[in-house]
Design an enzyme around this catalytic site. Structure first.
Site, short mmCIF file in Angstrom:
data_model
loop_
_atom_site.label_atom_id
_atom_site.label_comp_id
_atom_site.label_asym_id
_atom_site.label_seq_id
_atom_site.Cartn_x
_atom_site.Cartn_y
_atom_site.Cartn_z
N HIS A 55 -16.79 -13.12 -4.68
CA HIS A 55 -16.96 -12.03 -5.65
C HIS A 55 -15.70 -11.85 -6.49
O HIS A 55 -15.76 -11.82 -7.73
CB HIS A 55 -17.30 -10.74 -4.90
CG HIS A 55 -17.42 -9.54 -5.79
ND1 HIS A 55 -18.63 -9.08 -6.25
CD2 HIS A 55 -16.48 -8.69 -6.29
CE1 HIS A 55 -18.43 -8.01 -7.01
NE2 HIS A 55 -17.14 -7.76 -7.04
N GLU A 56 -14.57 -11.73 -5.82
CA GLU A 56 -13.31 -11.50 -6.54
C GLU A 56 -12.91 -12.72 -7.37
O GLU A 56 -12.29 -12.58 -8.43
CB GLU A 56 -12.19 -11.13 -5.57
CG GLU A 56 -12.45 -9.84 -4.78
CD GLU A 56 -12.73 -8.63 -5.67
OE1 GLU A 56 -12.26 -8.61 -6.83
OE2 GLU A 56 -13.42 -7.71 -5.21
N HIS A 70 -14.33 -12.37 -10.84
CA HIS A 70 -13.51 -11.56 -11.74
C HIS A 70 -12.29 -12.34 -12.20
O HIS A 70 -11.94 -12.35 -13.38
CB HIS A 70 -13.03 -10.29 -11.00
CG HIS A 70 -14.11 -9.32 -10.67
ND1 HIS A 70 -15.05 -8.88 -11.58
CD2 HIS A 70 -14.41 -8.67 -9.51
CE1 HIS A 70 -15.87 -8.02 -11.01
NE2 HIS A 70 -15.50 -7.88 -9.75
#
Length: 448
Positions: free
Chosen positions: A22-23, A26
Site C-alpha cells: 500500500h505505502e 504512494h
C-alpha cells in the site's frame, strides 16, 4: 506451531506484506510526480530498523505494525528550502496529488488481483458441497436432505463447500429468501428456498449460520485405510469396506462408527462388525486393543481410518485464472460494499466487523490450510484495505481525495480550518470503528 504464536506470526506477515505494498503505491507515484519522499515507514512509533537510501529517503520498520506511512516534503509541516520547492507536495497540481493519494488503495487492488490469480493457478484444496441439515433447523424444514449436493446458490454456480458457504453468508446479510439448486442422492435436481427472511435482525453471520443449520454431510461409514498389524487387519477388514453394523447396531456414518467402537469395546473387546464389500455382506470378528494410535490419547482402537471426503479443487491455466481473478475481485468488492451499505442503514449488524484478533486467527487458519488458501486470505484483506481507505473519512486516503475533489470543483484548496476539523472528526470515526471491531473480537471469546 502454537495457535497464539502462529496467529501473531501470520498477522505480522499479512500486515507487513499488505502495508508495504500500500505505502509503496504512494511512494512510487509520488516519486514519478517529482515529490521528494522523506520517510517510508512500515509501522508506527519508534523505529526498530532504518537506513537512508541513495535517494535520500529514510526507510524504516517501526514497533507498532498496524499500518504505515510515507512522509513527503510538505509546506504545511514547516519551512521548505527554496531549492526544493519544486519537489514539495502541496505545490503539485491537484490531479497529481489525487494520483499520489489514490495510489495506495490502487496498489492494494492490484495486489488483490495478483493474489487471486496465484490462488487459482496454485489451487485451493477443498471438498465437494455435499450437505446435510441439523435436525429441526431452518435448513431441514426447507427440505435439505443428507447427501444433497449444492449446484448453485441464488443462480450462481458453485463447485466447492467454501464457495457455497461464502454465497450463503453473503445472502445472510440481506436476509431475503434464498433459492438453492440441489442434486439429491437419487440424481434428481430440485430447488429449495431457504427462508432467510425469518431470521431475527441484529445478529452476526455466525449466529445466523447456527440457526440455519446447514453443514457438511456426515462422512459415509466407509473404511479408507486399514493399518497393518492392527485388529481390523487381523480380522480381515479391507480398505473400501462399508460398515453396516457393530454388535447388531446399524451404522449410517463414520462418526457413529467412531463412537460405537470404544463404547462397545469397553464392555467386551471382541466386536461383531458386518461390512459390505462390493456385492457381498461379510460378518467379521475383530478384537479391539487399548492403545495410543498416532500420538493420540490411549483408547480402544481397531486401526482404521475413514475414506476421505470427495475432493474439489479449482485450478486453472494462467489465462483462465486471470479471468477468474478479475471476476472474483469484482464480486467480492460488490459483496463488501453491499455489507457496508447494509450496516450503515441498519439492515446488517455491526457485529460482523472483525479487528486484528479476528484477522490474526483467520490468517493462522488459512496459512495452515495451504498456500492457495493463504493467497485467498491475503487477497480478501488487501481488497478490504483498499475499500476502507477509499471511504470518505478524513485521515484516510478517501478523506484526502474528497478534499482534492472539492478543490477541483471550487478552484481553490479547502481551508486549513476545515481540514483540521475534518481530521478530528475522522479520528473519532476511525477510533470508534476500531473499538467496535476490537469489542466484537473480544465478545466472540466470551460465553453467549
Amino acid at each position: 506451531m502454537n495457535s497464539v504464536f502462529g496467529s501473531v506470526f501470520w498477522l505480522l506477515v499479512t500486515l507487513g506484506v499488505l502495508v508495504t505494498f500500500h505505502e509503496f503505491g504512494h511512494y512510487w507515484v509520488a516519486r514519478r510526480c517529482g515529490v521528494k519522499v522523506l520517510r517510508f515507514s512500515v509501522g508506527f512509533g519508534k523505529a526498530i530498523w532504518k537506513r537512508i537510501g541513495k535517494d535520500g529517503t529514510e526507510y524504516q520498520v517501526a514497533m507498532i505494525p498496524l499500518g504505515g506511512y510515507v512522509k513527503m516534503l510538505d509546506a504545511r509541516e514547516g519551512e521548505v528550502d527554496p531549492a526544493l520547492a519544486g519537489q514539495e507536495f502541496t505545490g503539485k497540481p491537484v490531479w497529481q496529488r489525487i494520483a499520489i493519494v489514490a495510489a495506495g488503495p490502487g496498489f492494494n487492488l492490484i495486489f488483490t488481483i495478483v493474489a487471486f490469480w496465484l490462488m487459482f493457478m496454485i489451487g485451493k484444496p477443498d471438498v465437494a458441497p455435499l450437505i446435510s441439515a441439523t435436525p429441526q433447523s431452518m435448513a431441514a424444514e426447507a427440505g435439505i436432505r443428507a447427501g444433497d449436493r449444492i449446484l448453485s446458490v441464488d443462480g450462481h454456480d458453485v463447485a466447492t463447500w467454501s464457495d457455497s458457504m461464502d454465497a450463503v453468508a453473503n445472502a445472510l446479510l440481506g436476509r431475503d429468501p434464498l433459492p438453492v439448486l440441489l442434486r439429491g442422492t437419487d440424481g434428481a435436481e430440485r430447488t429449495v428456498t431457504l427462508p432467510l427472511n425469518q431470521l431475527p435482525a441484529g445478529e452476526d453471520i455466525g449466529q445466523y449460520l447456527d440457526k440455519l443449520g446447514l453443514k457438511l454431510a456426515p462422512m459415509p461409514p466407509t473404511v479408507g485405510t486399514v493399518l497393518p498389524g492392527k485388529p481390523a487387519s487381523l480380522g480381515g477388514m479391507q480398505g473400501g469396506d462399508r460398515i453396516v453394523s457393530v454388535n447388531g447396531q446399524p451404522v449410517t456414518s463414520y462418526e457413529e462408527f467412531q463412537k460405537l467402537v470404544p463404547a462397545d469395546a469397553a464392555k467386551s473387546p471382541t466386536l461383531a462388525i458386518v461390512v459390505q464389500r462390493g456385492q457381498q455382506t461379510l460378518p467379521l470378528s475383530i478384537t479391539a486393543r487399548m492403545e495410543s494410535l498416532e500420538g493420540q490419547s490411549t483408547g480402544w482402537i481397531i486401526g482404521v481410518t475413514a475414506m476421505e471426503r470427495e475432493p474439489a479443487i479449482l485450478r486453472y491455466s494462467p489465462l483462465k485464472a486471470m479471468g477468474a481473478s478479475l471476476q472474483t475481485t469484482w464480486s467480492t468488492a460488490e459483496s463488501t460494499f453491499n455489507m457496508i451499505g447494509k450496516m450503515v442503514t441498519g439492515q446488517a449488524s455491526t457485529k460482523n466487523l472483525s479487528g486484528v484478533i479476528g484477522i490474526a486467527q483467520v490468517a493462522n487458519a488459512s496459512a495452515s490450510m495451504g498456500v492457495g488458501w493463504f493467497f485467498s486470505f491475503l487477497a480478501m484483506v488487501s481488497l478490504s484495505l483498499a475499500i476502507l481507505n477509499l471511504m470518505p473519512i478524513p485521515v484516510l486516503d478517501g478523506g484526502w481525495l474528497l478534499y482534492y475533489l472539492i478543490e477541483l470543483v471550487k478552484g481553490s484548496p479547502v481551508s486549513e480550518r476545515t481540514m483540521m476539523a475534518g481530521q478530528y472528526v475522522g479520528l473519532v470515526l476511525l477510533f470508534t470503528l476500531m473499538g467496535l471491531a476490537f469489542y466484537n473480537d473480544i465478545h466472540r471469546f466470551l460465553p453467549s
